[in-house]
Scaffold this active site. Structure first.
Site, PDB file in Angstrom:
ATOM      1  N   ASP B  25     -21.208 131.873   9.389  1.00 14.83           N
ATOM      2  CA  ASP B  25     -19.838 131.483   8.976  1.00 14.83           C
ATOM      3  C   ASP B  25     -19.838 130.920   7.708  1.00 14.83           C
ATOM      4  O   ASP B  25     -20.527 129.851   7.134  1.00 14.83           O
ATOM      5  CB  ASP B  25     -19.398 130.179  10.039  1.00 14.83           C
ATOM      6  CG  ASP B  25     -17.880 129.727   9.592  1.00 14.83           C
ATOM      7  OD1 ASP B  25     -17.391 129.967   8.685  1.00 14.83           O
ATOM      8  OD2 ASP B  25     -17.666 128.562   9.960  1.00 14.83           O
ATOM      9  N   GLU B 184     -12.502 135.091  11.777  1.00 11.59           N
ATOM     10  CA  GLU B 184     -12.898 133.738  12.514  1.00 11.59           C
ATOM     11  C   GLU B 184     -12.139 133.402  13.608  1.00 11.59           C
ATOM     12  O   GLU B 184     -12.913 132.733  14.395  1.00 11.59           O
ATOM     13  CB  GLU B 184     -12.624 132.747  11.031  1.00 11.59           C
ATOM     14  CG  GLU B 184     -13.714 132.962  10.059  1.00 11.59           C
ATOM     15  CD  GLU B 184     -13.410 132.281   9.051  1.00 11.59           C
ATOM     16  OE1 GLU B 184     -12.354 131.422   8.818  1.00 11.59           O
ATOM     17  OE2 GLU B 184     -13.819 132.335   8.056  1.00 11.59           O
TER      18      GLU B 184
END
Lengths: 174, 618
Positions: B25, B184
């Site tokens: 991430d 995401e």
């Protein structure tokens, strides 16, 4: 490319959409690029092309208007990118009236009612034309196919008006 | 043509050892790396015992530091300490000007692109991000005990083509094999979906440091279908901080701040925001630019400061539901992602809009990395069967410039990817041999309101009378959401040459130049890397074709079989040597020889998929 063949479905306008959906997923499960993330470059490229085809085919068969266009294209009548104007005066008049109604919505006393009224008319017209379209495509004669092409052109107008109506509704909501 | 490596349900293409994969991430404020170990996804901790590292890079006098170390030196060395670099990814210099006064480092124009001036020279966002990625990958290699076979990197769903490409370039520069760029919110849904066996429509509300995303997904029997996605790539928790900074400045009357002073205000603002999560008031006391400041901020005041920002996100929620053709009450669950969703006002407003208590059982800072790890584990090939199918969409419409500065949409937003659409063009002058095409991304009608992705020159069109040449331009968007373009003159079949000039990106040559130019990759390293890449590719081809022969050798004539086996033997032999060009040639030879076989397998495989499906139905 014959999209019906890809899904191994009969090339007819009436289509079982649930069946189409589950066949689509079966093919996606097999060919999706996620299955080939660690594969060779060639295999990855082919997976992307194949799934793009599957997506395009599904997209085209799912919607009645695109499905009719595809069916007509398979029968040798291409109408997807043509530039052509209508000569049917009754149809043109009806279109103009609907357009006026759309324009008057924002200034009417009860815009929501006005929207509902137009929406109902559009829906009725669409249903009627779709029924005629189904019959013409089912007949599948040269003449009926021409008729179907004309109905598709008309339906395009109605879908366009529907889209415009939705935009007006959004603007009013915001 | 078709796919060679087709694993049948229940059997793996080839018995192979467990491969190392990680999910990353790469956030605006913080970054994390996670992996699946013994069937469980978890975040990975570095030597200092930290899993969430600040996305901050400091170009120090004698070394480059990443994460906490960089932050520690930030106040003293603000102009060389780069944070929020994600906001600059894939951006032109001109469009980042509004940030120039806000960021405490100096933005410069690098051939039209935004970059940063540091003591180590000009660094572009791709280079800065590569430092963060390399640090995370190091952590993963150390924890997992080996070199990574591949990574999944998450990007905001709302990222456009230039921003995605920049992220992929950064990974390339960091020497990582990217299995997929994953949106995401989709990653978050994966983490929740697999965790709880959730079914129905879910909304993922993702308010990160610098970006806001809202996605609507339908989960049904292992299929994750993104119905619509929307958001704002320039709105995030950072803006809450800035709102507090503005308020503090009002209190102190200090309008002109030094870079260091600005940093101190920002630190104070972040502290206040965090304290107001659990408290009704928060106090501050700090020094900035030789002035002492102290006072307190109430939650009500804070909510007034950022109320407009939250409202903006709710507007996006409404739009995305409209796109998905749903009403708020049809959404069964709302997943919260991103540290900024801890702000009570955000939770209450989102809860109110969707009329349901948002899900927060997985740490909103980690849920994206965990989802990425799950997907990385699947993509690298550690699972023979894919229980899940991810159908994602393109977030912004792709279009072309037409006459009069208008855009014509070629692929509308929320179209399922991968997708390929063709558009036909014709010449408007006699003997015209070239044509300029301008590709745009966005929803607006005017070219100037959309984002310019690239300009293409179609050359080598055979001279014909005006309107005689029909050029078919095909736009293809892959599973990463990245665009590629090809063109062909239809009547002659001549492939028109395309020169791609990305409007806000680096060309392949520039990326290659950066790789070979960086200190870690001296010339020799570069060559070794190219060799290694070809060897990996050779292994993939060998594995795929061998498995294909095992399953479907019967589709081949004896002669074809002999030819393919000879090619495989040659490839296996060449692969052991260190001649990059020879390996490449042997791969190409094998590919050409197996094209037809692949096509036959593809047909067979389609029939099987539909057949299996019919059996299921009965």
């Amino acid at each position: 490319m014959n999209y019906f063949q890809l899904f191994d479905l009969p090339a007819t306008f009436e289509l079982d959409l649930t069946e189409l959906g589950s066949r689509y997923l079966a093919l996606q499960r097999k060919f999706h690029p996620d299955n080939y993330a660690a594969a060779s470059n060639r295999d990855r490229l082919m997976s992307v092309q194949q799934t793009a085809n599957i997506n395009d085919a599904y997209h085209s068969l799912k919607q009645p208007l695109l499905r009719a266009e595809h069916l007509l294209a398979l029968r040798g009548l291409k109408i997807s990118h043509e530039q052509r104007s209508f000569t049917d005066p009754v149809f043109l008049m009806a279109q103009m009236e609907l357009r006026e109604q759309l324009e008057e919505i924002s200034t009417s006393d009860d815009p929501e009612d006005a929207i509902m009224a137009v929406e109902q008319q559009l829906q009725q017209q669409r249903k009627l034309l779709l029924r005629q379209l189904a019959a013409a495509l089912e007949a599948n004669t040269a003449e009926q196919n021409q008729q179907a092409a004309e109905l598709v052109r008309k339906l395009k107008f109605f879908f366009k008006l529907q889209h415009e109506l939705e935009l007006i509704e959004q603007q009013l909501q915001d | 043509m078709a796919l060679l490596q087709i694993a049948e349900p229940g059997q793996s293409a080839a018995p192979h050892q467990h491969k190392l994969a990680a999910g990353i991430d790469l956030g605006t404020t913080n970054s994390l790396v996670a992996a699946v170990r013994s069937g469980q996804a978890s975040t990975l901790h570095n030597a200092a015992g930290v899993d969430m590292i600040p996305s901050v890079v400091r170009y120090g006098p004698d070394k480059t530091e990443v994460g906490q170390q960089a932050v520690a030196a930030a106040a003293a060395d603000a102009s060389n300490t780069i944070f929020s670099i994600k906001r600059l990814m894939g951006k032109g210099y001109a469009e980042t000007q509004p940030l120039a006064g806000v960021l405490p480092y100096q933005l410069v124009d690098q051939g039209g692109l935004a970059a940063v001036a540091t003591r180590e020279g000009v660094k572009n966002p791709v280079e800065v991000s590569a430092e963060i990625l390399a640090t995370l990958a190091d952590t993963a290699s150390q924890v997992l005990g080996g070199e990574l076979n591949g990574v999944v990197i998450t990007v905001p769903a709302y990222f456009d083509d230039a921003q995605r490409q920049a992220t992929k370039d950064a990974a390339k520069l960091a020497g990582l094999n990217v299995l997929r760029l994953l949106n995401e919110p989709t990653a978050a849904a994966l983490a929740y979906g697999l965790d709880s066996g959730q079914e129905g429509v879910i909304a993922v509300y993702d308010l990160g440091g610098g970006t806001f995303d809202i996605s609507i997904l339908r989960l049904k029997r292992g299929v994750f279908e993104v119905l619509a996605t929307g958001g704002d790539s320039a709105l995030g928790g950072d803006d809450f901080d800035q709102a507090i900074v503005g308020w503090l400045q009002q209190q102190s009357g200090q309008q002109q701040l030094s870079h260091t002073g600005r940093r101190q205000y920002l630190t104070a603002a972040r502290k206040l925001k965090e304290q107001l999560t659990d408290n009704d008031t928060a106090d501050y006391a700090f020094n900035a630019d030789e002035q002492k400041l102290s006072g307190s901020l109430s939650r009500a005041e804070f909510e007034q400061l950022c109320g407009a920002l939250v409202k903006k996100t709710i507007r996006s929620c409404r739009q995305v539901l409209r796109d998905a053709d749903l009403t708020p009450d049809e959404v069964a669950k709302v997943v919260m992602v991103g540290g900024s969703t801890r702000v009570p006002l955000v939770r209450s407003q989102v809860g109110q809009f969707f009329a349901t208590e948002p899900l927060t059982s997985i740490d909103p800072d980690k849920v994206v990395a965990l989802g990425a790890a799950i997907q990385a584990n699947v993509l690298v090939g550690n699972k023979a069967e894919h229980e899940t199918l991810l159908l994602d969409v393109i977030p912004l419409s792709l279009g072309l410039e037409t006459m009069g500065g208008l855009t014509e949409k070629v692929i509308p937003r929320n179209t399922v990817i991968p997708v390929a659409r063709a558009q036909e063009f014709t010449t408007f002058k006699d003997g015209q041999t070239a044509m300029a095409i301008h590709v745009l991304q966005g929803e607006r009608e005017l070219v100037e309101d959309c984002r310019s992705l690239a300009r293409f020159e179609l050359r080598g069109i055979p001279p014909m009378p005006a309107g005689g040449a029909h050029i078919k331009v095909t736009f293809q968007v892959d599973a990463d959401g990245l665009l590629s373009v090809s063109a062909e003159e239809k009547s002659t079949g001549v492939a028109a040459g395309i020169q791609v000039k990305p409007s806000y990106g680096l060309t392949d040559e520039q990326v290659a130049g950066m790789i070979s130019g960086s200190m870690q990759h001296a010339r020799q390293d570069m060559q070794r890397r190219l060799l290694r890449e070809q060897q990996v590719e050779a292994d993939r081809v060998l594995e795929a074709v061998t498995a294909a022969l095992q399953h479907d050798g019967a589709l081949l004539s004896e002669q074809e079989l002999t030819e393919i086996n000879t090619a495989l033997a040659t490839l296996a032999d060449v692969r052991q040597q260190e001649d990059t060009a020879a390996i490449k040639a042997a791969i190409e030879h094998t590919n050409t020889l197996t094209d037809d076989f692949a096509a036959r397998r593809m047909d067979k495989s389609i029939r099987q998929a539909l057949q299996g499906h019919k059996v299921d139905e009965v």
